[in-house]
Write a protein that holds these residues in place. Structure first.
Motif, PDB file in Angstrom:
ATOM      1  N   ASN A  61      10.534  79.649 109.082  1.00  0.00           N
ATOM      2  CA  ASN A  61       9.218  80.038 109.596  1.00  0.00           C
ATOM      3  C   ASN A  61       9.135  81.524 109.938  1.00  0.00           C
ATOM      4  O   ASN A  61       8.043  82.045 110.169  1.00  0.00           O
ATOM      5  N   ASN A  62      10.259  82.185 109.983  1.00  0.00           N
ATOM      6  CA  ASN A  62      10.283  83.617 110.285  1.00  0.00           C
ATOM      7  C   ASN A  62      10.492  84.463 109.030  1.00  0.00           C
ATOM      8  O   ASN A  62      10.960  85.594 109.096  1.00  0.00           O
ATOM      9  N   ALA A  63      10.138  83.876 107.874  1.00  0.00           N
ATOM     10  CA  ALA A  63      10.196  84.593 106.600  1.00  0.00           C
ATOM     11  C   ALA A  63       8.768  84.803 106.100  1.00  0.00           C
ATOM     12  O   ALA A  63       7.935  83.895 106.173  1.00  0.00           O
ATOM     13  N   LEU A  64       8.496  86.011 105.594  1.00  0.00           N
ATOM     14  CA  LEU A  64       7.137  86.351 105.177  1.00  0.00           C
ATOM     15  C   LEU A  64       7.154  87.006 103.801  1.00  0.00           C
ATOM     16  O   LEU A  64       7.984  87.869 103.514  1.00  0.00           O
ATOM     17  N   TYR A  65       6.201  86.575 102.962  1.00  0.00           N
ATOM     18  CA  TYR A  65       6.000  87.170 101.637  1.00  0.00           C
ATOM     19  C   TYR A  65       4.744  88.017 101.649  1.00  0.00           C
ATOM     20  O   TYR A  65       3.681  87.574 102.116  1.00  0.00           O
TER      21      TYR A  65
END
Length: 402
Positions: A61-65
């Motif tokens: 949930n703490n990964a962003l594209y």
């Protein structure tokens, strides 16, 4: 800062994405143990899909594209964006289309040095990326080649193992028999030569060649002018040169003659050939390693892959196509096997190519061993055969290297 819109966008992008097929270089994407990874390769080879697949696999949930060709980033400081993302709990940042962001080198350096984020980026404009600030100490670079024949078959629903160069040399008869017992490789090989190098063939074969020509035109008309002082009149001349290479027997250049015919100075022509190889439009080969420089005359020139050959010229030479396939697959196999000298494949005075001390002569099914009969560790690589013998290896089998 509210990152909700970006999470909503990435959810839409990955919800229908599966992990059933991944490119062969996908296993190199070790984002947990590398702080900055760059996926570099020609447009259309599947880099964006790889980013999103890794994001989905990570399931964090703490990964962003983000994709910086989004108009939002036209007036946004990327470093400040990344820093704010980390302050809000961000751990992994995936940045697509990185070449479209101005001064990306300094921003990536700042993100690397001033945050704890794990960052993975992708870029298609290789010439623009190479022109940016040096990131060699910080960045783990993964080169993404065009699809191999094996990968093309996997997309079509036929899954096979890949084999090392040494395995193919030593066991090509048994490997070819195993594969040929399950499919008719020559049938699919002809399809691959025409439209199997880029995964977007799944979007429709009728528009495939036009998309390839769009890639070539963009490199010539946008990327090249960005990195050199090329004039638009010279761009048209380079297009004619690419056509000439496509229709020729394997192209041995006379640089002085080409300079006269194209009205491009010799130094400029050599620089353009160098840049076109960097942009993965051409492959320039030499008889022996002398280092690669802008002013070094190549001994033979190939279009990067057979799909581009067939898109540029419908009346391409069959001998050229065979050698182009072999050269492309060998080059692609060694692309991420780092070495001090680029000696993966060189030209041979007897036979066509030398790869790891083995000599290869490329030809059709009736090709004889006349040119290599006095050479040890020499093979004929034959088109139009399913299974070889002690000195003959099927051409298509070299499409199983990765």
């Amino acid at each position: 800062m509210d990152f909700t819109r970006f999470y909503d966008e990435q959810f839409e992008l990955i919800k229908k994405l599966d992990l059933n097929f991944t490119r062969s270089v996908y296993e190199l994407l070790d984002i947990k143990n590398n702080k900055l990874i760059a996926l570099l390769g020609q447009r259309g080879v599947g880099k964006s899909t790889m980013l999103l697949q890794k994001l989905k696999e990570l399931n964090n949930n703490n990964a962003l594209y983000i994709s910086v060709d989004n108009p939002y980033f036209a007036n946004v400081n990327l470093y400040e964006f990344a820093k704010k993302f980390e302050q809000y709990g961000g751990e992994f940042l995936f940045i697509d289309e990185i070449h479209k962001y101005k001064d990306i080198g300094s921003h990536l350096k700042a993100i690397y040095d001033m945050t704890n984020l794990k960052v993975i980026v992708s870029g298609s404009s290789l010439l623009q990326i190479y022109k940016e600030a040096d990131l060699s100490r910080r960045m783990y670079e993964i080169r993404v080649p065009v699809m191999s024949f094996r990968e093309f078959l996997e997309v079509k629903g036929y899954t096979f193992n890949n084999y090392s160069f040494e395995e193919i040399i030593e066991n090509h008869i048994s490997i070819a028999k195993e594969i040929a017992s399950k499919i008719r490789p020559l049938k699919y090989f002809q399809e691959y030569l025409e439209y199997g190098c880029y995964p977007f063939f799944l979007e429709g074969i009728s528009s495939y060649k036009q998309k390839l020509l769009n890639i070539v035109n963009y490199i010539l008309e946008v990327d090249l002018p960005y990195t050199s002082n090329i004039s638009y009149s010279n761009i048209d001349k380079l297009k004619r040169l690419l056509y000439l290479i496509s229709i020729s027997v394997p192209f041995t250049p006379n640089i002085n003659e080409l300079s006269q015919r194209t009205e491009i100075s010799r130094p400029s022509l050599l620089e353009y050939l160098y840049l076109l190889e960097k942009s993965e439009i051409l492959i320039n080969l030499h008889f022996k390693s002398r280092g690669i420089s802008k002013l070094q005359k190549p001994d033979k020139i190939y279009i990067n892959n057979t799909n581009l050959v067939k898109a540029i010229a419908e009346n391409s030479n069959i001998g050229n196509e065979r050698e182009t396939f072999f050269v492309n697959q060998i080059k692609s196999y060694f692309l991420n096997k780092k070495s001090f000298f680029d000696e993966d494949i060189i030209l041979s005075k007897q036979g066509d190519f030398v790869v790891k001390d083995f000599v290869f002569e490329i030809g059709g099914k009736n090709k004889t061993k006349k040119q290599i009969k006095e050479i040890q560790n020499a093979f004929i690589v034959k088109d139009d055969i399913e299974i070889g013998d002690n000195i003959s290896i099927p051409l298509w089998l070299f499409g199983f290297l990765y």
